[in-house]
Design a protein around this motif. Structure first.
Motif, PDB file in Angstrom:
ATOM      1  N   PHE A 296       5.130  -0.745  10.697  1.00 55.26           N
ATOM      2  CA  PHE A 296       6.164  -1.127   9.737  1.00 55.26           C
ATOM      3  C   PHE A 296       5.468  -1.473   8.425  1.00 55.26           C
ATOM      4  O   PHE A 296       5.054  -2.612   8.205  1.00 55.26           O
ATOM      5  CB  PHE A 296       6.974  -2.314  10.261  1.00 55.26           C
ATOM      6  N   PRO A 297       5.274  -0.489   7.550  1.00 50.20           N
ATOM      7  CA  PRO A 297       4.506  -0.724   6.326  1.00 50.20           C
ATOM      8  C   PRO A 297       5.283  -1.574   5.329  1.00 50.20           C
ATOM      9  O   PRO A 297       6.513  -1.649   5.350  1.00 50.20           O
ATOM     10  CB  PRO A 297       4.261   0.682   5.786  1.00 50.20           C
ATOM     11  N   SER A 298       4.539  -2.228   4.455  1.00 50.24           N
ATOM     12  CA  SER A 298       5.113  -3.064   3.395  1.00 50.24           C
ATOM     13  C   SER A 298       4.740  -2.479   2.044  1.00 50.24           C
ATOM     14  O   SER A 298       3.633  -1.955   1.852  1.00 50.24           O
ATOM     15  CB  SER A 298       4.609  -4.509   3.504  1.00 50.24           C
ATOM     16  N   ARG A 299       5.672  -2.572   1.110  1.00 47.60           N
ATOM     17  CA  ARG A 299       5.463  -2.032  -0.227  1.00 47.60           C
ATOM     18  C   ARG A 299       4.511  -2.931  -1.007  1.00 47.60           C
ATOM     19  O   ARG A 299       4.687  -4.160  -1.049  1.00 47.60           O
ATOM     20  CB  ARG A 299       6.805  -1.937  -0.954  1.00 47.60           C
ATOM     21  N   VAL A 300       3.466  -2.337  -1.612  1.00 51.13           N
ATOM     22  CA  VAL A 300       2.487  -3.089  -2.390  1.00 51.13           C
ATOM     23  C   VAL A 300       2.331  -2.423  -3.758  1.00 51.13           C
ATOM     24  O   VAL A 300       2.530  -1.206  -3.912  1.00 51.13           O
ATOM     25  CB  VAL A 300       1.128  -3.149  -1.670  1.00 51.13           C
TER      26      VAL A 300
END
Length: 471
Positions: A296-300
């Motif tokens: 579940f990737p997170s926006r950076v």
């Protein structure tokens, strides 16, 4: 021209005509005249439901029919069931000359493309970690329209490109099923394998024995759903019966009656199917749940550009994998790759963990699909009924699915909604605004109490210290 199997007999008797009737039962018996008359009498006379209002129009009847249609869409079974949320679906679209018919406006072809676009959007709304592929049938061949992917934008753009082409030739059901089986062959066992066939023709031009292909689908555990646009075809019914042994064939094979019914048949397939338990074939093979690796990737957003793991290009933004902390350019990193082997795969480049289409909304969407909102109950609170209204009349009002007052109440928050808001809450929002507002008020009240307790705590501590010094 092929000669007819039967000759016309103008002076044939009733017994001769009965002898030539085709049986509608598997046992081979004929329907008696009493059964035929009974079936004819059971036909619903829709013109008898039309009632003229006091103003001399039928507006009230039309509004009632529209309200019944909206209410019917919200009355769904909300029983908690185990459903397959990781789905692999192949959509087979008939692109033959039969799709040029205009019995469905504007044409079967254009209407099917438009409904497929709406279905793909709703499908990924309820199944964010699933994948779809699209196959077409024309000129006796199977055409790959869109590869298996979890990106709805690719599928919609490929469907829009079909508008520039005209349907032609005859469909080949066997070739399309073989291509769909090949696309689903490498699908993991923890997900479902499904085929949706939109069939507008009455024939299939196959190069071999299609029953062998159906047997291969059964061996691969692929479930098939067919929506016909012309009439029921025997081979499609056989396909549905053999690939769905645990379900009723009428649930998986239907013929569209009109545009509205066609859309309902397609959109109901967006709901995840029920998971059927399978018999274990060995000691290691069981139907128990297993853990699945998922990222579940997170926006950076970096202050300075850095290299992404998928293209090795300097980018200032991207998605950070939750498992290996590698930065990917997008949640569908392979959609822009040049290699055909890596195209259309929602995987992390570093750890190969699958990515959902919308990671920030995945949890909410899965909960909506698995725990649907119960239907609102008809409310009679705003009716001016006389005081001597009987108990039996009130009981009949409560049992009705259509509210006479036009209002429906939520069972949890007891707020009232009209039929349009009822349909909007269950079809679009999948939540009750009254329950959400009540939760927001309770959270705000809890935060306020926490702030007050936090402000009072230093004063109490100061009093304790002061009393300790005095003592």
């Amino acid at each position: 021209m092929v000669e007819s199997d039967q000759e016309y007999a103008p002076d044939a008797s009733d017994d001769d005509l009965d002898a030539h009737q085709v049986s509608t039962r598997g046992g081979g018996g004929r329907l008696s005249k009493a059964q035929i008359e009974h079936a004819f009498n059971e036909v619903r006379r829709t013109w008898e439901d039309v009632e003229e209002g006091e103003d001399g129009t039928i507006t009230k009847t039309i509004d009632s029919l529209l309200q019944q249609g909206k209410r019917k869409r919200t009355l769904k079974d909300t029983t908690p069931l185990q459903r397959g949320i990781i789905r692999h679906l192949i959509i087979i679209i008939d692109l033959s000359a039969a799709m040029t018919e205009k019995d469905l406006r504007p044409t079967r072809y254009l209407l099917t493309i438009r409904y497929c676009q709406d279905f793909i959007t709703e499908f990924f709304e309820q199944n964010p970690i699933s994948q779809i592929g699209i196959i077409g049938m024309r000129d006796g061949l199977a055409v790959r329209v869109s590869d298996m992917s979890g990106n709805p934008n690719d599928h919609i753009s490929n469907l829009q490109a079909l508008r520039k082409e005209d349907p032609q030739g005859q469909p080949s059901l066997q070739n399309a099923l073989d291509m769909a089986r090949a696309a689903l062959f490498h699908a993991p066992s923890h997900g479902t394998r499904e085929i949706l066939l939109l069939f507008g023709s009455l024939l299939s031009s196959d190069p071999g024995d299609i029953h062998t292909t159906i047997g291969s689908l059964v061996a691969s555990h692929i479930n098939t759903t067919v929506i016909g646009l012309s009439a029921q075809v025997a081979i499609c019914l056989t396909l549905v019966k053999r690939t769905n042994p645990h379900s009723n064939p009428q649930k998986h094979y239907n013929v569209a009656l009109d545009e509205v019914n066609y859309r309902q048949l397609i959109m109901r397939l967006a709901t995840p199917p029920e998971a059927h338990t399978q018999q274990a074939t060995s000691v290691d093979d069981s139907s128990s749940s297993t853990l699945l690796m998922m990222g579940f990737p997170s926006r950076v957003t970096d202050p300075k550009p850095s290299l992404c793991a998928c293209h090795s290009r300097p980018t200032s933004g991207g998605y950070l994998c939750s498992r290996c902390s590698s930065k990917n350019w997008d949640t569908v990193p392979w959609s822009h790759a040049t290699s055909s082997a890596h195209r259309h795969k929602t995987l992390c480049f570093g750890c190969q963990a699958p990515f959902p289409t919308h990671p920030t909304k995945t949890t909410k969407r899965l909960s909506k699909a698995r725990l649907p909102k119960p239907a609102f109950e008809p409310s009679m609170a705003f009716l001016n009924r006389p005081a001597q209204d009987s108990i039996s009349q009130r009981k009949r009002d409560e049992d009705q699915t259509i509210s006479e007052s036009g209002r429906y109440a939520c069972r949890t928050c007891e707020e009232f909604f009209c039929v349009d808001c009822d349909a909007f809450c269950h079809e679009i929002v999948h939540n009750c605004p009254g329950c959400l507002s009540r939760e927001g008020q309770m959270m705000a009240k809890g935060d306020e109490e926490q702030r007050q307790n936090g402000a009072a705590a230093p004063e109490e501590m100061e009093g304790v210290v002061t009393n300790g010094e005095k003592g």
